[in-house]
Scaffold this active site. Structure first.
Site, PDB file in Angstrom:
ATOM      1  N   ASP A  13      12.562  47.767  35.065  1.00 59.88           N
ATOM      2  CA  ASP A  13      13.304  48.770  34.296  1.00 59.88           C
ATOM      3  C   ASP A  13      13.079  50.186  34.808  1.00 59.88           C
ATOM      4  OD1 ASP A  13      14.110  46.610  32.718  1.00 59.88           O
ATOM      5  OD2 ASP A  13      12.312  46.798  31.489  1.00 59.88           O
ATOM      6  N   LYS A  16      16.725  50.510  38.701  1.00 61.54           N
ATOM      7  CA  LYS A  16      17.270  49.882  39.919  1.00 61.54           C
ATOM      8  C   LYS A  16      18.798  49.829  39.868  1.00 61.54           C
ATOM      9  CE  LYS A  16      14.680  46.270  39.058  1.00 61.54           C
ATOM     10  NZ  LYS A  16      13.814  46.784  37.982  1.00 61.54           N
ATOM     11  N   GLY A  17      19.335  49.621  38.645  1.00 65.54           N
ATOM     12  CA  GLY A  17      20.790  49.554  38.491  1.00 65.54           C
ATOM     13  C   GLY A  17      21.437  50.865  38.893  1.00 65.54           C
ATOM     14  N   LYS A  18      20.858  51.960  38.441  1.00 66.59           N
ATOM     15  CA  LYS A  18      21.430  53.270  38.780  1.00 66.59           C
ATOM     16  C   LYS A  18      21.337  53.530  40.285  1.00 66.59           C
ATOM     17  CE  LYS A  18      20.665  58.157  38.526  1.00 66.59           C
ATOM     18  NZ  LYS A  18      20.420  59.374  37.820  1.00 66.59           N
ATOM     19  N   GLY A  40      17.994  43.192  33.476  1.00 67.24           N
ATOM     20  CA  GLY A  40      18.897  44.021  32.685  1.00 67.24           C
ATOM     21  C   GLY A  40      19.003  45.342  33.432  1.00 67.24           C
ATOM     22  N   HIS A  41      20.094  45.528  34.165  1.00 68.97           N
ATOM     23  CA  HIS A  41      20.259  46.738  34.980  1.00 68.97           C
ATOM     24  C   HIS A  41      21.379  47.582  34.396  1.00 68.97           C
ATOM     25  CE1 HIS A  41      18.279  44.934  38.847  1.00 68.97           C
ATOM     26  NE2 HIS A  41      17.569  44.730  37.760  1.00 68.97           N
ATOM     27  N   GLN A 223      13.613  42.542  38.618  1.00 71.90           N
ATOM     28  CA  GLN A 223      12.192  42.632  38.232  1.00 71.90           C
ATOM     29  C   GLN A 223      11.460  43.665  39.097  1.00 71.90           C
ATOM     30  OE1 GLN A 223      13.664  39.217  38.574  1.00 71.90           O
ATOM     31  NE2 GLN A 223      14.296  39.827  36.536  1.00 71.90           N
ATOM     32  N   THR A 300      16.373  41.707  26.127  1.00 75.32           N
ATOM     33  CA  THR A 300      15.894  41.053  24.905  1.00 75.32           C
ATOM     34  C   THR A 300      15.813  42.017  23.726  1.00 75.32           C
ATOM     35  OG1 THR A 300      13.638  41.498  25.631  1.00 75.32           O
ATOM     36  CG2 THR A 300      14.535  39.327  26.162  1.00 75.32           C
ATOM     37  N   ARG A 302      13.637  44.169  23.174  1.00 77.51           N
ATOM     38  CA  ARG A 302      12.262  44.493  22.778  1.00 77.51           C
ATOM     39  C   ARG A 302      11.941  45.935  23.159  1.00 77.51           C
ATOM     40  NH1 ARG A 302       9.076  39.708  25.815  1.00 77.51           N
ATOM     41  NH2 ARG A 302      10.713  40.128  27.343  1.00 77.51           N
ATOM     42  N   LYS A 330      13.984  59.341  35.873  1.00 79.69           N
ATOM     43  CA  LYS A 330      13.602  59.788  34.530  1.00 79.69           C
ATOM     44  C   LYS A 330      12.662  60.997  34.501  1.00 79.69           C
ATOM     45  CE  LYS A 330      14.839  56.154  31.618  1.00 79.69           C
ATOM     46  NZ  LYS A 330      14.565  55.249  30.544  1.00 79.69           N
TER      47      LYS A 330
HETATM   48  P1  GDP Z   1      16.536  48.514  35.892  1.00 82.93           P
HETATM   49  O1  GDP Z   1      16.254  47.205  35.243  1.00 82.93           O
HETATM   50  O2  GDP Z   1      15.507  48.889  36.905  1.00 82.93           O
HETATM   51  O3  GDP Z   1      17.933  48.603  36.457  1.00 82.93           O
HETATM   52  O4  GDP Z   1      16.442  49.622  34.744  1.00 82.93           O
HETATM   53  P2  GDP Z   1      17.070  49.525  33.244  1.00 82.93           P
HETATM   54  O5  GDP Z   1      18.530  49.706  33.336  1.00 82.93           O
HETATM   55  O6  GDP Z   1      16.537  48.330  32.561  1.00 82.93           O
HETATM   56  O7  GDP Z   1      16.370  50.766  32.559  1.00 82.93           O
HETATM   57  C1  GDP Z   1      16.472  52.052  33.094  1.00 82.93           C
HETATM   58  C2  GDP Z   1      17.082  52.973  32.021  1.00 82.93           C
HETATM   59  O8  GDP Z   1      16.902  54.313  32.417  1.00 82.93           O
HETATM   60  C3  GDP Z   1      18.568  52.793  31.835  1.00 82.93           C
HETATM   61  O9  GDP Z   1      18.868  53.020  30.490  1.00 82.93           O
HETATM   62  C4  GDP Z   1      19.178  53.880  32.714  1.00 82.93           C
HETATM   63  O10 GDP Z   1      20.462  54.308  32.275  1.00 82.93           O
HETATM   64  C5  GDP Z   1      18.159  54.974  32.530  1.00 82.93           C
HETATM   65  N1  GDP Z   1      17.993  55.900  33.659  1.00 82.93           N
HETATM   66  C6  GDP Z   1      17.987  55.633  34.994  1.00 82.93           C
HETATM   67  N2  GDP Z   1      17.683  56.749  35.694  1.00 82.93           N
HETATM   68  C7  GDP Z   1      17.497  57.731  34.784  1.00 82.93           C
HETATM   69  C8  GDP Z   1      17.118  59.126  34.868  1.00 82.93           C
HETATM   70  O11 GDP Z   1      16.875  59.668  35.941  1.00 82.93           O
HETATM   71  N3  GDP Z   1      17.000  59.806  33.681  1.00 82.93           N
HETATM   72  C9  GDP Z   1      17.220  59.226  32.475  1.00 82.93           C
HETATM   73  N4  GDP Z   1      17.069  59.959  31.375  1.00 82.93           N
HETATM   74  N5  GDP Z   1      17.579  57.932  32.358  1.00 82.93           N
HETATM   75  C10 GDP Z   1      17.687  57.201  33.488  1.00 82.93           C
HETATM   76  P1  IMO Z   2      14.686  44.183  35.449  1.00 82.65           P
HETATM   77  O1  IMO Z   2      15.343  43.608  36.690  1.00 82.65           O
HETATM   78  C1  IMO Z   2      11.218  44.063  32.824  1.00 82.65           C
HETATM   79  C2  IMO Z   2       9.219  40.194  32.355  1.00 82.65           C
HETATM   80  C3  IMO Z   2       9.293  39.536  30.993  1.00 82.65           C
HETATM   81  C4  IMO Z   2       7.962  38.801  30.992  1.00 82.65           C
HETATM   82  C5  IMO Z   2       7.828  38.327  32.440  1.00 82.65           C
HETATM   83  C6  IMO Z   2       8.303  36.901  32.679  1.00 82.65           C
HETATM   84  O2  IMO Z   2      15.627  44.634  34.409  1.00 82.65           O
HETATM   85  O3  IMO Z   2      13.653  45.192  35.822  1.00 82.65           O
HETATM   86  P2  IMO Z   2      10.678  35.722  32.799  1.00 82.65           P
HETATM   87  O4  IMO Z   2      11.737  35.556  31.750  1.00 82.65           O
HETATM   88  O5  IMO Z   2      11.142  36.400  34.037  1.00 82.65           O
HETATM   89  O6  IMO Z   2       9.960  34.431  33.097  1.00 82.65           O
HETATM   90  O7  IMO Z   2       9.581  36.686  32.104  1.00 82.65           O
HETATM   91  O8  IMO Z   2       8.620  39.213  33.201  1.00 82.65           O
HETATM   92  N1  IMO Z   2      10.526  40.540  32.949  1.00 82.65           N
HETATM   93  C7  IMO Z   2      11.004  41.791  33.022  1.00 82.65           C
HETATM   94  N2  IMO Z   2      10.494  42.953  32.556  1.00 82.65           N
HETATM   95  N3  IMO Z   2      12.368  44.062  33.516  1.00 82.65           N
HETATM   96  C8  IMO Z   2      12.876  42.917  34.020  1.00 82.65           C
HETATM   97  O9  IMO Z   2      13.959  42.888  34.811  1.00 82.65           O
HETATM   98  C9  IMO Z   2      12.208  41.704  33.745  1.00 82.65           C
HETATM   99  N4  IMO Z   2      12.436  40.398  34.058  1.00 82.65           N
HETATM  100  C10 IMO Z   2      11.399  39.708  33.575  1.00 82.65           C
HETATM  101  O10 IMO Z   2       9.368  40.496  29.967  1.00 82.65           O
HETATM  102  O11 IMO Z   2       6.913  39.711  30.753  1.00 82.65           O
HETATM  103 MG    MG Z   3      15.993  46.369  33.371  1.00 81.97          MG
END
Ligand code: GDP
Ligand code: IMO
Ligand code: MG
Length: 429
Positions: A13, A16-18, A40-41, A223, A300, A302, A330
């Site tokens: 999290d 990576k999506g951005k 979840g990206h 991940q 999820t 959480r 961020k």
């Molecule tokens: P990923 O799983 O690595 O793709 O990340 P997630 O999407 O799960 O979580 C990253 C969150 O941070 C998302 O809600 C993005 O929209 C947000 N985000 C990404 N870059 C920035 C940033 O530079 N500033 C802020 N405020 N939010 C960001």
């Molecule tokens: P992105 O790509 C954050 C965590 C779960 C758990 C462990 C194992 O959005 O960064 P799993 O279902 O993969 O067997 O769970 O890994 N986990 C993540 N935590 N971001 C993720 O993906 C995750 N994918 C799995 O919360 O601790």
């Molecule tokens: Mg994510």
């Protein structure tokens, strides 16, 4: 020709999506090399928010072909739900291609994930419950079902039969659940087979041919390093290799082709699920980062555990992935907090460790050793050049760069596509 790997540097999290969305506009293919619908990206384009789980975020890039690599585990039900959801919003997922060697998540993998977690009780990993671990376990045990098996009904049936012979013993005798019928799983797969077949390709061949023709490929890891089954905080990890080497295995692109490895790192740290987290905050600052950072799991729902930046982890991630660059995300969340602690080393039972300790037991005992830097008060969400940032924000970034093993080439100052400072474009080398 460019072949860039995007890797999470912490526990996921990081944004990576951005990062994928920004670079995706400049490449021909965006490949997901590992994981499944546990990711979840988030991508925010023009105020519209998209949350990708199984599909690479590159599906939103206008000209890139999104590919699910051989290292991905594919849940077909989730795949079509996601495609339909995106298309209902006007996105075009018709270019999506899937490796014939990718493995399939079955309903029994999802059941096993959930019952195994329940049986672990207090020692549960806190998985996403998507069947990811059991599917990878079957892959390695050589009893998995692959996408190409959908092309041969009799082989598919044989494979399901031999998998269920064992799984049903476990489900009924150990976990007190009902046995699963072979026909039910056959029907489940056959319900999707015709729709998925046109998407299936020899991804390894397609991607290597594309590189040979000078095309650009981006690999969007799911991940993160600390969730890697080899390099992460085992056993509190996922079951794939989200590190850079895993992206080569999970796409069939050889290491000598890779032109850049971009580590995505948050200006603080978060973690979802169980496991050690040395800089985790249990005071008002933990709640502050959670709220102001909007730290709620995409997959999820959480709440994410929050803590300060951990440079020991960053240095470790830079090493095991060979980062050429970082994308720091961020930074804007730290505006106005007074002082920013940075973890520079650990105290493990009275001994200072500047690098990752040898054992998990030591890591569980690691207490962060902090240095602090003053925060800035100015709004930085509109900054587009490094020199636009207040001096204190620049100093914070430069200190992280010094401590973290690679240059901070990109800096995120907000969730939007344009809210990024590019100091050194990885695509233009
Ligand atoms: P990923 O799983 O690595 O793709 O990340 P997630 O999407 O799960 O979580 C990253 C969150 O941070 C998302 O809600 C993005 O929209 C947000 N985000 C990404 N870059 C920035 C940033 O530079 N500033 C802020 N405020 N939010 C960001
Ligand atoms: P992105 O790509 C954050 C965590 C779960 C758990 C462990 C194992 O959005 O960064 P799993 O279902 O993969 O067997 O769970 O890994 N986990 C993540 N935590 N971001 C993720 O993906 C995750 N994918 C799995 O919360 O601790
Ligand atoms: Mg994510």
């Amino acid at each position: 020709m460019a072949a860039i790997i995007i890797v999470g540097a912490q526990w996921g999290d990081e944004g990576k999506g951005k990062a994928t969305d920004i670079l995706g506009g400049k490449v021909d293919y965006v490949v997901k090399p590992n994981g499944g619908n546990n990711a979840g990206h988030t991508v925010v384009v023009g105020g519209e928010k998209y949350e990708l789980k199984l599909l690479p975020a590159g599906v939103l890039s206008e000209n890139a072909t999104p590919v699910l690599g051989n290292g991905v585990v594919v849940n077909l039900e989730a795949l079509f739900e996601e495609i339909d959801g995106l298309e209902a919003r006007g996105a075009n997922a018709s270019r999506l291609r899937i490796s014939s060697n990718a493995h399939l998540v079955t309903p029994y993998h999802q059941t096993l994930d959930r019952v195994q977690e329940r049986f672990l009780g207090k020692r549960a990993i806190g998985t996403t419950g998507r069947g990811i671990g059991p599917t990878y376990a079957d892959k390695v045990a050589r009893v998995g079902i692959r996408v190409q098996d959908l092309f041969d009904e009799s082989i598919l049936r044989q494979k399901i039969e031999s998998a269920l012979d064992v799984k049903n013993q476990m489900l009924v005798k150990m976990y007190n659940r009902k046995a699963i019928e072979v026909d039910a799983i056959m029907d489940y797969f056959m319900g999707y087979a015709e729709r998925v077949k046109p998407m299936v390709i020899d991804a390894e061949r397609t991607l290597n041919d594309a590189l040979a023709q000078g095309h650009h490929i981006l690999m969007e890891g799911g991940q993160a390093t600390m969730l890697d089954v080899d390099h992460g905080t085992y056993p509190f990890v996922t079951s794939s290799n989200p590190t850079a080497g895993g992206a080569c295995v999970g796409s069939g692109i050889g290491p000598t082709q890779i032109t850049g490895v971009l580590g995505i790192v948050k200006a603080y740290t978060t973690r979802v699920g169980a496991g050690p987290f040395p800089t985790e905050l249990f005071d008002k600052w933990g709640d502050y980062l959670q709220e102001v950072g909007g730290e709620v799991g995409v997959n999820t729902g959480r709440k994410r555990r929050c803590g300060w930046y951990d440079a020991v982890i960053a240095r470790y991630a830079a090493r095991v992935n060979g980062f050429t660059d970082y994308f720091l995300t961020k930074l804007d969340v730290l505006t106005g907090i007074g002082e920013i602690p940075i973890c520079v080393a650990y105290d493990v039972d009275g001994v200072r460790h500047d690098e990752m300790p040898l054992t998990q037991s030591e890591f569980h005992h690691a207490e962060p050793i902090f240095e602090t830097m003053p925060a800035w008060d100015e709004d930085i969400t509109g900054c587009r050049e490094f020199s636009d940032l207040p001096q204190r924000a620049q100093d914070y970034v430069l200190r992280l760069e010094e401590l973290s093993g690679a240059p901070m080439s990109y800096i995120g100052v907000g969730p939007g596509r344009d809210q990024t400072i590019v100091r050194n474009d990885i695509m233009e080398r």
